[in-house]
Design a protein around this motif. Structure first.
Motif: not given
Length: 612
Positions: A435-439
């Motif tokens: 997954h990409p960074p949460r932001e």
């Protein structure tokens, strides 16, 4: 919550309230404050309180001496001796009164400081790592909000209260024992036997039932309060259904449990009160009975007897502190257990407790999560928390930047569950989520969350601040088809009850405005347009697609298909199919709930078809 009846004979007998287990629970909750970042202030305040207690104890001994002196002066009809003693008493009181007031002020200040620190620690653990979400499925932890808001306050206040009581009792014991020993050795022996007997009876006769009943009273009260909160939070839905009678029945059920448990509690407390009253009242007679012969024979002054009686009462109060405070002590110990259980779930383990345990054959398998530039699911098998049911089995696909994946299938097949796993809320299963960074990810649920606050705060949530100007925020409201909202409510800084003021459709459009404020690379939508008409839905999807946002969405309307590049069809029993959106169509004859089928190619269960 189990169906066990408080006080049931089926329950194992618990140890006394001051058992080793209770002490260990207390230490595990209290220790971080005394060894943490505020230990300097904590020990300084405690030292100041101990000094004040020492001074107060010394002044109490002096007052007791003067009480005996005044009595002897009156008995001997010596006026000069009497008035000298009165003046000495007034001088002592001049110091004792302000020290007494300052001592209690410092005690409450200390409790308030400790509560602030401990509440902050629990809130960090509760909100960090999404523990608040995980606790929702944990039956062991009831009402965590009540434990943080009330049990922490009780713990810090009662901890300091009992700690100072025990320290003060120790000082009082040392100070007045010397006085008592100098007057009568027999009184000291009687005192020791009397105090030990009373303490043992209190611990072993009243200890177990009161701890148990107080624990359940805290839990029942919290459940009753929560049932009232649910009515307030769901007032409109209940009013539409006309569900007042059923809600009343549910509330009555919770309240009846409160009353039933409290009835058992007050009966046990009645017996304790009888014992405590008898234990304390006998001290008014006992020392005089023992010293009567010495006074009547003239071997001991009346004043010395009064002084001995005062010292006897003071020493007995010191050694009988558990008996005198047993009711509140039992409630305190019950609350410690609730806090310790919560801390074991939301706070980091201590180094001693963090030693890896031997692997268990029944250990729950967890989905792995690794950082990545784009979203990718690798051999993902997903199960609901606390269930062995397989919702999705061996799902592998990659969502490239700019793609738009539509997830569809019958109700209950696992669509929203998959989004929870992608968001990191559900972990049970196997495989890997890259997954990409949460932001870079933004989640839009079907029912948007609107916090108390201004219109500006709703629009920029979850951020607390934004670099966007008012003009830019107003432009975003216009882009999501809410052009007059700010003007209608009184501007961006208006504070209203947004959940009641805005329709569900307006709330969903406001949630899309949050996406435009934050500009994430991936937006995950869980039926986020269910309350919108087709024109608004199409316009908002088109707005996101035009700016190159990667989409992962759940929807049941055929009109949204053209805004997606691929379709993941969950066919049930863990199986799935992936198709290009151009090769897929919704089955208009399918049962209500959004079942879908592929037009071509032919359906093949669990087939991977999404190309990069």
């Amino acid at each position: 919550m189990t169906g066990e009846i408080p006080g049931s004979s089926k329950k194992k007998r618990r140890g006394p309230p001051l058992s080793v287990a209770a002490w260990q629970q207390f230490v595990s909750v209290a220790k971080p404050y005394w060894l943490g970042d505020e230990k300097g202030r904590a020990w300084l305040l405690l030292t100041l309180l101990i000094v004040l207690m020492l001074v107060e104890t010394k002044l109490a001994v002096m007052l007791n001496d003067q009480a005996g002196e005044m009595t002897s002066a009156l008995a001997s009809k010596n006026g000069e001796r009497f008035w000298t003693s009165v003046r000495a008493c007034l001088v002592v009181l001049a110091f004792a009164v302000p020290i007494y007031a300052f001592y209690y002020y410092m005690r409450d200040l200390f409790a308030n400081q400790w509560r602030r620190w401990l509440t902050g620690r629990f809130l960090d653990g509760y909100l960090g790592g999404r523990k608040y979400y995980e606790l929702g499925a944990n039956r062991e932890i009831d009402n965590p909000d009540q434990r943080i808001s009330e049990d922490v306050n009780t713990f810090t206040g009662r901890s300091i209260h009992f700690m100072l009581i025990f320290l003060g009792s120790l000082m009082q014991l040392v100070a007045f024992s010397a006085v008592l020993w100098s007057i009568s050795h027999v009184l000291v022996g009687v005192l020791v036997a009397y105090a030990v007997t009373g303490t043992v009876v209190a611990l072993y006769v009243f200890g177990n039932p009161l701890i148990h009943l107080n624990f359940w009273q805290l839990r029942r009260e919290a459940d009753f309060r929560f049932s009232l909160i649910r009515v307030r939070e769901n007032a409109e839905s209940i009013a539409f259904y006309g569900g007042e009678q059923q809600e009343r029945a549910r509330i009555d059920n919770k309240f009846n449990k409160v009353i039933h448990n409290f009835s058992r509690l007050i009966k046990k407390q009645r017996a304790l009160n009888l014992f405590q009253r008898t234990f304390s009242q006998l001290t008014l007679v006992l020392p005089f009975v023992i010293l009567a012969d010495a006074v009547l024979s003239g071997q001991l002054e009346v004043g010395r007897a009064v002084q001995a009686a005062g010292a006897f009462t003071a020493v007995l109060t010191a050694v009988g502190v558990i008996v005198d405070n047993f009711e509140s002590l039992s409630r305190f110990v019950a609350g410690i257990g609730r806090l310790q259980t919560l801390s074991s779930h939301v706070l980091p383990a201590t180094p001693a407790a963090s030693t890896p345990a031997p692997a268990s054959a029944h250990a729950e398998s967890r989905i792995r999560r690794t950082p990545c530039a784009h979203l990718k699911l690798e051999s993902l098998t997903l199960c609901p928390p606390q269930s062995e049911r397989v919702l999705i089995k061996d799902l592998t696909l990659a969502v490239q930047p700019g793609d738009a994946l539509l997830i569809t299938g019958d109700s209950g097949c696992g669509k929203s569950s998959l989004l929870r796993a992608i968001a990191g809320l559900w972990h049970k299963g196997s495989g890997t989520i890259h997954h990409p960074p949460r932001e870079e990810c933004f989640f839009l649920p079907q029912q948007p969350y609107l916090q108390p606050g201004t219109l500006r705060s709703q629009l920029i949530y979850p951020s607390a601040e934004t670099a966007l100007s008012d003009a830019q925020l107003l432009d975003i409201l216009e882009q999501v088809h809410l052009p007059y909202l700010a003007e209608r409510v009184g501007g961006l800084d208006a504070t209203l009850d947004w959940e009641k003021l805005l329709s569900i459709g307006e709330q969903q459009r406001l949630a899309f405005g949050r996406v435009l404020v934050h500009g994430p690379s991936i937006v995950i939508l869980d039926e986020a347009t269910s309350a919108l008409d087709s024109a608004n839905e199409s316009a908002l999807y088109k707005r996101l697609r035009d700016q190159g946002t990667t989409l992962v969405s759940i929807a049941h309307r055929a009109g949204v298909l053209r805004h997606h590049t691929h379709v993941l069809w969950l066919t049930g029993e863990g199986c799935w199919e992936v198709h290009a959106a151009a090769d897929y169509e919704f089955d208009t004859a399918a049962p209500r709930g959004g079942a879908a089928q592929a037009a071509q190619p032919a359906s093949q269960p669990c087939e991977m078809a999404l190309a990069g």
